[in-house]
Each structure stands twice: as C-alpha cells, then as structure tokens.
Design a protein around this motif. Structure first.
Motif, PDB file in Angstrom:
ATOM      1  N   THR A 124       0.853  -1.182   0.000  1.00 61.36           N
ATOM      2  CA  THR A 124       0.000   0.000   0.000  1.00 61.36           C
ATOM      3  C   THR A 124       0.884   1.225   0.000  1.00 61.36           C
ATOM      4  O   THR A 124       1.775   1.348   0.821  1.00 61.36           O
ATOM      5  N   GLU A 125       0.628   2.103  -0.919  1.00 61.67           N
ATOM      6  CA  GLU A 125       1.367   3.362  -0.972  1.00 61.67           C
ATOM      7  C   GLU A 125       0.383   4.503  -0.923  1.00 61.67           C
ATOM      8  O   GLU A 125      -0.612   4.510  -1.643  1.00 61.67           O
ATOM      9  N   VAL A 126       0.673   5.464  -0.076  1.00 65.70           N
ATOM     10  CA  VAL A 126      -0.144   6.659   0.011  1.00 65.70           C
ATOM     11  C   VAL A 126       0.792   7.843  -0.096  1.00 65.70           C
ATOM     12  O   VAL A 126       1.789   7.925   0.624  1.00 65.70           O
ATOM     13  N   THR A 127       0.491   8.740  -0.988  1.00 65.98           N
ATOM     14  CA  THR A 127       1.292   9.940  -1.148  1.00 65.98           C
ATOM     15  C   THR A 127       0.434  11.140  -0.790  1.00 65.98           C
ATOM     16  O   THR A 127      -0.635  11.341  -1.358  1.00 65.98           O
ATOM     17  N   VAL A 128       0.910  11.903   0.167  1.00 65.30           N
ATOM     18  CA  VAL A 128       0.189  13.101   0.580  1.00 65.30           C
ATOM     19  C   VAL A 128       1.001  14.292   0.107  1.00 65.30           C
ATOM     20  O   VAL A 128       2.179  14.411   0.425  1.00 65.30           O
ATOM     21  N   GLN A 129       0.357  15.126  -0.641  1.00 68.49           N
ATOM     22  CA  GLN A 129       1.042  16.313  -1.138  1.00 68.49           C
ATOM     23  C   GLN A 129       0.364  17.539  -0.566  1.00 68.49           C
ATOM     24  O   GLN A 129      -0.858  17.612  -0.516  1.00 68.49           O
ATOM     25  N   GLY A 130       1.184  18.481  -0.147  1.00 73.34           N
ATOM     26  CA  GLY A 130       0.636  19.694   0.437  1.00 73.34           C
ATOM     27  C   GLY A 130       0.197  19.439   1.865  1.00 73.34           C
ATOM     28  O   GLY A 130       0.253  18.332   2.370  1.00 73.34           O
ATOM     29  N   SER A 131      -0.204  20.475   2.513  1.00 75.71           N
ATOM     30  CA  SER A 131      -0.681  20.327   3.873  1.00 75.71           C
ATOM     31  C   SER A 131      -1.689  21.423   4.162  1.00 75.71           C
ATOM     32  O   SER A 131      -1.775  22.416   3.460  1.00 75.71           O
ATOM     33  N   THR A 132      -2.425  21.209   5.199  1.00 71.96           N
ATOM     34  CA  THR A 132      -3.386  22.202   5.628  1.00 71.96           C
ATOM     35  C   THR A 132      -2.833  22.845   6.873  1.00 71.96           C
ATOM     36  O   THR A 132      -2.495  22.161   7.832  1.00 71.96           O
ATOM     37  N   ARG A 133      -2.740  24.146   6.851  1.00 71.38           N
ATOM     38  CA  ARG A 133      -2.226  24.859   8.004  1.00 71.38           C
ATOM     39  C   ARG A 133      -3.241  25.903   8.398  1.00 71.38           C
ATOM     40  O   ARG A 133      -3.652  26.739   7.593  1.00 71.38           O
ATOM     41  N   ILE A 134      -3.638  25.850   9.647  1.00 73.01           N
ATOM     42  CA  ILE A 134      -4.586  26.817  10.153  1.00 73.01           C
ATOM     43  C   ILE A 134      -3.806  27.799  11.019  1.00 73.01           C
ATOM     44  O   ILE A 134      -3.081  27.396  11.931  1.00 73.01           O
ATOM     45  N   THR A 135      -3.950  29.058  10.723  1.00 67.76           N
ATOM     46  CA  THR A 135      -3.221  30.090  11.453  1.00 67.76           C
ATOM     47  C   THR A 135      -3.874  30.345  12.801  1.00 67.76           C
ATOM     48  O   THR A 135      -5.038  30.006  13.031  1.00 67.76           O
TER      49      THR A 135
END
Length: 78
Positions: free
Chosen positions: A33-44
């Motif tokens: 199983t491969e999962v690639t997560v690109q980017g992120s969520t950032r809450i200020t």
C-alpha cells in the motif's frame, strides 16, 4: 502409427478459467500500500481565534472556556 490424445474443449475451457482465476487472485492478494500526501493544511492562529469567537457567539463554548482556549492558542509557538 502413434496417436496423441488432445484434451477436450470443456477441459481446455476449465483449465483456462482456472488459470485466469489464479492470475486474478494473485493480483488481488497484494499487501503493498502506498499513500502519497502532497501539500498540507495549516490553520493560522488568527483563523483559530476567529473560529473560537464564532463558537462563543453561537453558544458552543462559555466565556470561561473561550478565555482558556484563547490563552492556549496565543501561547502556542507559530
């Protein structure tokens, strides 16, 4: 004269079906199983404070909870 016997058509069909089924099962049995997560969520902090203010206005948190959470947010490093 030597004769060779050839498998009957139903037998060939059954063999082909068995081989096909085995190939399908081998393909489905993979545990890789491969999962690639690109980017992120950032809450200020600002967005957190806005959301907290909205929660207070809607009655989801009390004044005391609001102040405690506000202080926690403000003390957190960026």
């Amino acid at each position: 004269m030597m004769t060779t016997s050839t498998p009957s058509m139903p037998r060939l069909a059954a063999l082909a079906l068995a081989l096909f089924g085995a190939a399908v099962l081998v393909g489905c049995g993979s545990t890789r199983t491969e999962v690639t997560v690109q980017g992120s969520t950032r809450i200020t902090k600002g967005q957190e404070l806005i959301d907290l203010q909205k929660a207070k206005a809607q009655g989801a948190v009390t004044e005391r909870e609001f102040e405690e959470l506000r202080q926690i947010i403000l003390r957190r490093p960026n």
